[in-house]
Design a protein around this motif. Structure first.
Motif, PDB file in Angstrom:
ATOM      1  N   TYR A   1     -11.797   0.741   7.818  1.00 32.48           N
ATOM      2  CA  TYR A   1     -13.183   0.367   7.514  1.00 32.48           C
ATOM      3  C   TYR A   1     -14.193   0.875   8.539  1.00 32.48           C
ATOM      4  O   TYR A   1     -15.313   0.390   8.593  1.00 32.48           O
ATOM      5  CB  TYR A   1     -13.294  -1.151   7.378  1.00 32.48           C
ATOM      6  CG  TYR A   1     -12.527  -1.706   6.201  1.00 32.48           C
ATOM      7  CD1 TYR A   1     -12.754  -1.226   4.903  1.00 32.48           C
ATOM      8  CD2 TYR A   1     -11.579  -2.706   6.369  1.00 32.48           C
ATOM      9  CE1 TYR A   1     -12.055  -1.734   3.825  1.00 32.48           C
ATOM     10  CE2 TYR A   1     -10.877  -3.216   5.291  1.00 32.48           C
ATOM     11  CZ  TYR A   1     -11.114  -2.721   4.023  1.00 32.48           C
ATOM     12  OH  TYR A   1     -10.420  -3.228   2.950  1.00 32.48           O
ATOM     13  N   LYS A   2     -13.767   1.837   9.361  1.00 36.31           N
ATOM     14  CA  LYS A   2     -14.702   2.460  10.295  1.00 36.31           C
ATOM     15  C   LYS A   2     -15.303   3.695   9.621  1.00 36.31           C
ATOM     16  O   LYS A   2     -14.644   4.342   8.806  1.00 36.31           O
ATOM     17  CB  LYS A   2     -13.970   2.891  11.571  1.00 36.31           C
ATOM     18  CG  LYS A   2     -13.370   1.741  12.364  1.00 36.31           C
ATOM     19  CD  LYS A   2     -14.425   1.056  13.212  1.00 36.31           C
ATOM     20  CE  LYS A   2     -13.824  -0.124  13.979  1.00 36.31           C
ATOM     21  NZ  LYS A   2     -14.861  -0.934  14.621  1.00 36.31           N
ATOM     22  N   LYS A   3     -16.534   4.023  10.010  1.00 43.23           N
ATOM     23  CA  LYS A   3     -17.143   5.224   9.440  1.00 43.23           C
ATOM     24  C   LYS A   3     -16.397   6.475   9.890  1.00 43.23           C
ATOM     25  O   LYS A   3     -16.166   7.382   9.099  1.00 43.23           O
ATOM     26  CB  LYS A   3     -18.619   5.335   9.883  1.00 43.23           C
ATOM     27  CG  LYS A   3     -19.583   4.658   8.936  1.00 43.23           C
ATOM     28  CD  LYS A   3     -21.008   4.756   9.429  1.00 43.23           C
ATOM     29  CE  LYS A   3     -21.626   6.099   9.099  1.00 43.23           C
ATOM     30  NZ  LYS A   3     -23.090   6.086   9.408  1.00 43.23           N
ATOM     31  N   ASP A   4     -16.047   6.519  11.173  1.00 37.24           N
ATOM     32  CA  ASP A   4     -15.444   7.733  11.734  1.00 37.24           C
ATOM     33  C   ASP A   4     -14.206   7.406  12.558  1.00 37.24           C
ATOM     34  O   ASP A   4     -14.202   7.555  13.783  1.00 37.24           O
ATOM     35  CB  ASP A   4     -16.486   8.457  12.617  1.00 37.24           C
ATOM     36  CG  ASP A   4     -17.681   8.923  11.808  1.00 37.24           C
ATOM     37  OD1 ASP A   4     -17.484   9.540  10.742  1.00 37.24           O
ATOM     38  OD2 ASP A   4     -18.811   8.653  12.247  1.00 37.24           O
TER      39      ASP A   4
ATOM     40  N   LYS B   1      -1.959   2.102  -5.173  1.00 38.16           N
ATOM     41  CA  LYS B   1      -2.285   1.127  -4.129  1.00 38.16           C
ATOM     42  C   LYS B   1      -2.721   1.879  -2.878  1.00 38.16           C
ATOM     43  O   LYS B   1      -1.898   2.566  -2.257  1.00 38.16           O
ATOM     44  CB  LYS B   1      -1.067   0.258  -3.840  1.00 38.16           C
ATOM     45  CG  LYS B   1      -0.680  -0.620  -5.018  1.00 38.16           C
ATOM     46  CD  LYS B   1       0.647  -1.309  -4.787  1.00 38.16           C
ATOM     47  CE  LYS B   1       1.113  -2.011  -6.054  1.00 38.16           C
ATOM     48  NZ  LYS B   1       2.559  -2.226  -6.072  1.00 38.16           N
ATOM     49  N   ALA B   2      -3.994   1.770  -2.559  1.00 40.99           N
ATOM     50  CA  ALA B   2      -4.544   2.610  -1.489  1.00 40.99           C
ATOM     51  C   ALA B   2      -5.419   1.808  -0.536  1.00 40.99           C
ATOM     52  O   ALA B   2      -6.086   0.858  -0.928  1.00 40.99           O
ATOM     53  CB  ALA B   2      -5.356   3.746  -2.098  1.00 40.99           C
ATOM     54  N   GLU B   3      -5.375   2.218   0.713  1.00 42.14           N
ATOM     55  CA  GLU B   3      -6.252   1.630   1.727  1.00 42.14           C
ATOM     56  C   GLU B   3      -6.953   2.742   2.490  1.00 42.14           C
ATOM     57  O   GLU B   3      -6.529   3.901   2.490  1.00 42.14           O
ATOM     58  CB  GLU B   3      -5.432   0.818   2.742  1.00 42.14           C
ATOM     59  CG  GLU B   3      -5.000  -0.539   2.287  1.00 42.14           C
ATOM     60  CD  GLU B   3      -4.318  -1.304   3.432  1.00 42.14           C
ATOM     61  OE1 GLU B   3      -5.018  -1.821   4.316  1.00 42.14           O
ATOM     62  OE2 GLU B   3      -3.073  -1.353   3.438  1.00 42.14           O
ATOM     63  N   MET B   4      -8.033   2.359   3.188  1.00 44.80           N
ATOM     64  CA  MET B   4      -8.658   3.242   4.169  1.00 44.80           C
ATOM     65  C   MET B   4      -9.103   2.346   5.315  1.00 44.80           C
ATOM     66  O   MET B   4      -9.203   1.129   5.162  1.00 44.80           O
ATOM     67  CB  MET B   4      -9.857   3.977   3.575  1.00 44.80           C
ATOM     68  CG  MET B   4     -10.916   3.065   2.976  1.00 44.80           C
ATOM     69  SD  MET B   4     -12.378   3.961   2.365  1.00 44.80           S
ATOM     70  CE  MET B   4     -13.445   3.829   3.801  1.00 44.80           C
TER      71      MET B   4
ATOM     72  N   ILE C   1     -17.100   9.735   5.611  1.00 39.28           N
ATOM     73  CA  ILE C   1     -16.931   8.445   4.933  1.00 39.28           C
ATOM     74  C   ILE C   1     -17.135   8.594   3.426  1.00 39.28           C
ATOM     75  O   ILE C   1     -16.406   8.003   2.616  1.00 39.28           O
ATOM     76  CB  ILE C   1     -17.888   7.373   5.524  1.00 39.28           C
ATOM     77  CG1 ILE C   1     -17.830   6.056   4.744  1.00 39.28           C
ATOM     78  CG2 ILE C   1     -19.333   7.839   5.570  1.00 39.28           C
ATOM     79  CD1 ILE C   1     -16.692   5.181   5.087  1.00 39.28           C
TER      80      ILE C   1
ATOM     81  N   LEU D   1     -14.484   7.444   0.535  1.00 38.01           N
ATOM     82  CA  LEU D   1     -14.809   6.435  -0.479  1.00 38.01           C
ATOM     83  C   LEU D   1     -14.619   6.984  -1.889  1.00 38.01           C
ATOM     84  O   LEU D   1     -14.130   6.296  -2.785  1.00 38.01           O
ATOM     85  CB  LEU D   1     -16.241   5.932  -0.287  1.00 38.01           C
ATOM     86  CG  LEU D   1     -16.452   5.031   0.936  1.00 38.01           C
ATOM     87  CD1 LEU D   1     -17.941   4.775   1.175  1.00 38.01           C
ATOM     88  CD2 LEU D   1     -15.713   3.706   0.780  1.00 38.01           C
ATOM     89  N   LYS D   2     -14.988   8.251  -2.069  1.00 35.91           N
ATOM     90  CA  LYS D   2     -14.865   8.855  -3.401  1.00 35.91           C
ATOM     91  C   LYS D   2     -13.393   9.019  -3.786  1.00 35.91           C
ATOM     92  O   LYS D   2     -12.989   8.694  -4.908  1.00 35.91           O
ATOM     93  CB  LYS D   2     -15.563  10.220  -3.401  1.00 35.91           C
ATOM     94  CG  LYS D   2     -16.458  10.442  -4.605  1.00 35.91           C
ATOM     95  CD  LYS D   2     -17.334  11.674  -4.419  1.00 35.91           C
ATOM     96  CE  LYS D   2     -17.296  12.568  -5.639  1.00 35.91           C
ATOM     97  NZ  LYS D   2     -17.498  11.898  -6.906  1.00 35.91           N
TER      98      LYS D   2
ATOM     99  N   THR E   1       0.823  -1.208   0.000  1.00 39.88           N
ATOM    100  CA  THR E   1       0.000   0.000   0.000  1.00 39.88           C
ATOM    101  C   THR E   1       0.864   1.268   0.000  1.00 39.88           C
ATOM    102  O   THR E   1       1.792   1.395   0.789  1.00 39.88           O
ATOM    103  CB  THR E   1      -0.921   0.001   1.227  1.00 39.88           C
ATOM    104  OG1 THR E   1      -1.584  -1.260   1.266  1.00 39.88           O
ATOM    105  CG2 THR E   1      -1.933   1.130   1.153  1.00 39.88           C
TER     106      THR E   1
ATOM    107  N   ILE F   1     -10.710   7.397  -2.507  1.00 40.00           N
ATOM    108  CA  ILE F   1      -9.972   6.132  -2.648  1.00 40.00           C
ATOM    109  C   ILE F   1     -10.327   5.469  -3.969  1.00 40.00           C
ATOM    110  O   ILE F   1      -9.474   4.855  -4.627  1.00 40.00           O
ATOM    111  CB  ILE F   1     -10.213   5.187  -1.447  1.00 40.00           C
ATOM    112  CG1 ILE F   1      -9.092   4.145  -1.366  1.00 40.00           C
ATOM    113  CG2 ILE F   1     -11.572   4.499  -1.513  1.00 40.00           C
ATOM    114  CD1 ILE F   1      -9.048   3.362  -0.072  1.00 40.00           C
ATOM    115  N   SER F   2     -11.566   5.627  -4.384  1.00 34.95           N
ATOM    116  CA  SER F   2     -11.998   5.059  -5.659  1.00 34.95           C
ATOM    117  C   SER F   2     -11.224   5.696  -6.812  1.00 34.95           C
ATOM    118  O   SER F   2     -10.777   5.008  -7.738  1.00 34.95           O
ATOM    119  CB  SER F   2     -13.502   5.289  -5.805  1.00 34.95           C
ATOM    120  OG  SER F   2     -13.968   4.691  -6.979  1.00 34.95           O
TER     121      SER F   2
END
Lengths: 457, 457
Positions: A395-398, A390-393, A374, A378-379, A362, A381-382
């Motif tokens: 997985y929690k909303k906040d 190579k990207a991660e985030m 969030i 999502l926008k 990553t 990272i997409s």
């Protein structure tokens, strides 16, 4: 609910953690690179073979073959090595000429010695040359490959021990030592034990169990304890007794040619002609070799000691013919790299060095500095994924920003792309260098280029 | 001598030729690149698992598991998929949080349909996210991955069908349709058949075999034949009957959230919420999905490969807990790419295009123009190998130059390095461009650099 099974893998097998796989893939890549450098093509064969394909090929090894339950008329077994499947492949496809490599797992119900890298499921890396060619040219290339791989991997000092076919030099030795031909095979199997026991013990087995005269045993001992290079081969060719024996002379002639080729390759320093070398498999017919790592000099040992075989192979001109309905022979020579032992060494070296092996690649963590973002993450990272970054985030909303940055440090992610309300309004992304903690606002449309620029090697 | 076995691989398995392996490795590299882009680490588990680890996990699939002979007290089986071994790995190592991929072969004693890419030994490419996270974020990423891979591979139009857990929306549908709770499970298994038979047949099974009233069946039919996107989900949420049902409302709420995330990823065009989607495995507990390729409109291929599902997956929150002695759950969601079917398509495409797939990467053939130059060839090729150049030579002592050049053309080797007596005397090598047949003398010490320069991409 219900029964909870014992949590383990089958005896002699293991899982490979991400750090394992990264190291293993590095190692396999180096081996495959060498095979490709020598012009080999890859094949792949099933893990399952018909049982009858394997039976009778491995001598003592036969009892180590995993057999499956008969589940519909076919008796199946797991492959024991990659050589027999290769021979089966050549015969089945009527191929008479091929240079191939195959990297895959094989299965042996051996007594596991997992600390020394001996498992029941383990990788083999095989390179083989099949075809009718002029003597010793493919054989010399196999030795060059072993030399290249062990040098590339910087495993320390090593030695490749080489011996010619039993039926040639060794039988010639027996003949000139006055051993009756009826005792060649049994004497040979005693000589094979020189790998594992000192000459004195081998000698007493010859005299005690095999019924040789002490004088004959001593004469054999003078020959089989020899090892050396082209000099030794030339000397044996001058040996008044041995040079009179046709088989021995042929065998030594082959060895001389091999060593001349190895001299052109510049690798004779690490290759030793060694009459006592033994290899257990039944199918070898010509040159046989084995590479061993030698103990390092700073281990305060007078003479370097072998710490185990890390590669081996040889010529097997008869195997393909055993599978061919008309018995057509395809001469073959090959080498198998013992990746598991090498892996144990490299793993130990990494552990000692304290190198932290990254298990992911990553490049960027997409992060947000406060709640309810969030959608923005999502926008963004997409966009990065679609640009091949190579990207991660998380997985929690906040998630908390601190947790996100901690995640970068824990997993070695070099950059964080942070979007908050302000950045969204300004049409920028805050790009943070995780190591230096430096942050710069980058216009959104230039982010991908900037990330690529920063990650250039 | 002796018995010659039947020359074949076990039923439903096959060898992979070099051209196969090259194409397969290209395909696997694309899939793995996507998994790495999403920050996954690789693990590897044994092909062998304890039999009890697999029993009871696959419903009808159980009878397809390959079992080994009991050879020392352990009952072993070949892995049936990569998901159960992953769950076992998590439980065994007490891992509660992991994003991993695994590319490996699995084994099923299915009826082979090899023309459609269905084998008993086949690759699976799995990506899974384990951990307790906020709803639908990892689930949406799995769908994004399927979308990326199928787009990257340019397989033509595709559709990802998505459905939520049976126990939520579908049971809600049954409830509002007036089905007694005692009949939920059996009705559900009938709905699952919508994948393979038309609604009329499903309806008559419901009425005839399952004893539903024709009116109830019709009411179910109105729901389960629906498919669409966010619009449909919103409409169902407004449905006066369905919106009163707690389970259905929760399930639809989850779907709505999922589709909102998919909208941010820009992939809703290829995703369809589809109540009739069925997946055979027992362990799914939440979102389930399956990607299918759609028939091309202007498909002028003689024999179109019949392909169905090329990827599938879903949420399985209960599986890890089944392996944990204390039943501790680790929620998981994942996707499996059906590489064999995709491979069949790519293979056919290559065949149609007439692309000649190179099976080796050799850059230079070391050649000699006349006899007695084996020494010169061996010396030069050794120099090239040591410099990292991929080089081959023919294994004959005195091959004809024409044969050597023909070999270059046959195998796609772009350069030939020719050394004759004259070149040796002059300290040069004749470098020949195989395609243009142009030859230039290069000083020996500049040869490696010149080859590298010529082969720069």
């Amino acid at each position: 609910g219900g029964h909870v099974p014992a949590l383990k893998t089958p005896k002699g097998t293991r899982d490979h953690s991400p750090a394992h796989v990264v190291l293993r893939d590095r190692l396999l890549a180096a081996v495959v690179a060498c095979f490709k450098r020598h012009g080999a093509a890859a094949i792949d064969t099933p893990v399952l073979e018909l049982r009858e394909m394997l039976i009778g090929r491995y001598g003592e090894g036969a009892k180590l073959i995993y057999e499956l339950q008969d589940q519909g008329g076919e008796l199946l077994a797991l492959r024991y090595d990659l050589t027999v499947p290769f021979a089966r492949y050549l015969a089945m496809n009527k191929i008479t000429n091929m240079k191939r490599y195959h990297v895959a797992k094989v299965y042996r119900r051996d007594n596991p010695a997992t600390t020394r890298g001996r498992y029941r499921e383990f990788y083999q890396c095989d390179f083989d040359i099949a075809g009718q060619f002029d003597p010793m040219i493919p054989d010399a290339e196999c030795l060059k490959i072993v030399h290249e791989i062990l040098s590339d991997l910087q495993l320390g000092d090593f030695l490749i021990r080489v011996r010619s076919d039993h039926r040639q030099i060794l039988n010639g030795v027996f003949a000139v030592c006055g051993i009756p031909e009826s005792k060649f095979i049994t004497t040979c199997s005693t000589v094979d034990k020189l790998d594992k026991m000192p000459w004195e013990e081998v000698r007493s087995e010859m005299v005690g169990e095999k019924g040789l005269s002490p004088e004959a045993a001593d004469r054999i001992g003078e020959y089989v304890q020899l090892h050396g290079g082209l000099d030794l081969i030339e000397r044996l060719l001058q040996d008044p007794k041995l040079s009179q024996n046709k088989l021995a002379k042929e065998g030594l002639g082959d060895m001389k040619l091999l060593f001349e080729y190895l001299t052109l390759f510049g690798i004779t320093e690490k290759v030793s002609f060694d009459l006592s070398l033994a290899r257990g498999l039944d199918y070898y017919t010509g040159v046989i070799y084995e590479a061993v790592l030698l103990q390092q000099e700073n281990d305060h040992v007078d003479e370097p000691v072998s710490v185990g075989s890390v590669a081996g192979g040889g010529r097997y001109d008869g195997l393909v013919g055993m599978f061919d309905p008309k018995g057509r022979k395809v001469p073959c020579v090959g080498v198998s790299i013992g990746i598991e032992r090498i892996f144990s060494i490299l793993e130990q070296r990494v552990a000692v060095s304290g190198e932290k092996v990254r298990t992911t690649e990553t490049q960027v963590l997409v992060a947000t500095p406060h709640k309810h973002l969030i959608t923005a993450r999502l926008k963004l990272i997409s966009e990065l994924w679609d640009a091949g970054i190579k990207a991660e985030m998380m997985y929690k909303k906040d998630p908390k920003l601190l947790k996100q940055l901690q995640y970068c440090e824990d997993t070695g992610i070099p950059l964080a792309a942070i979007v908050g309300e302000q950045e969204l309004t300004d049409g920028v992304v805050k790009l943070r260098d995780v190591a230096t903690r430096e942050e710069v606002d980058i216009p959104r449309e230039k982010l991908v280029d900037e990330i690529r620029r920063r990650l250039e090697p």
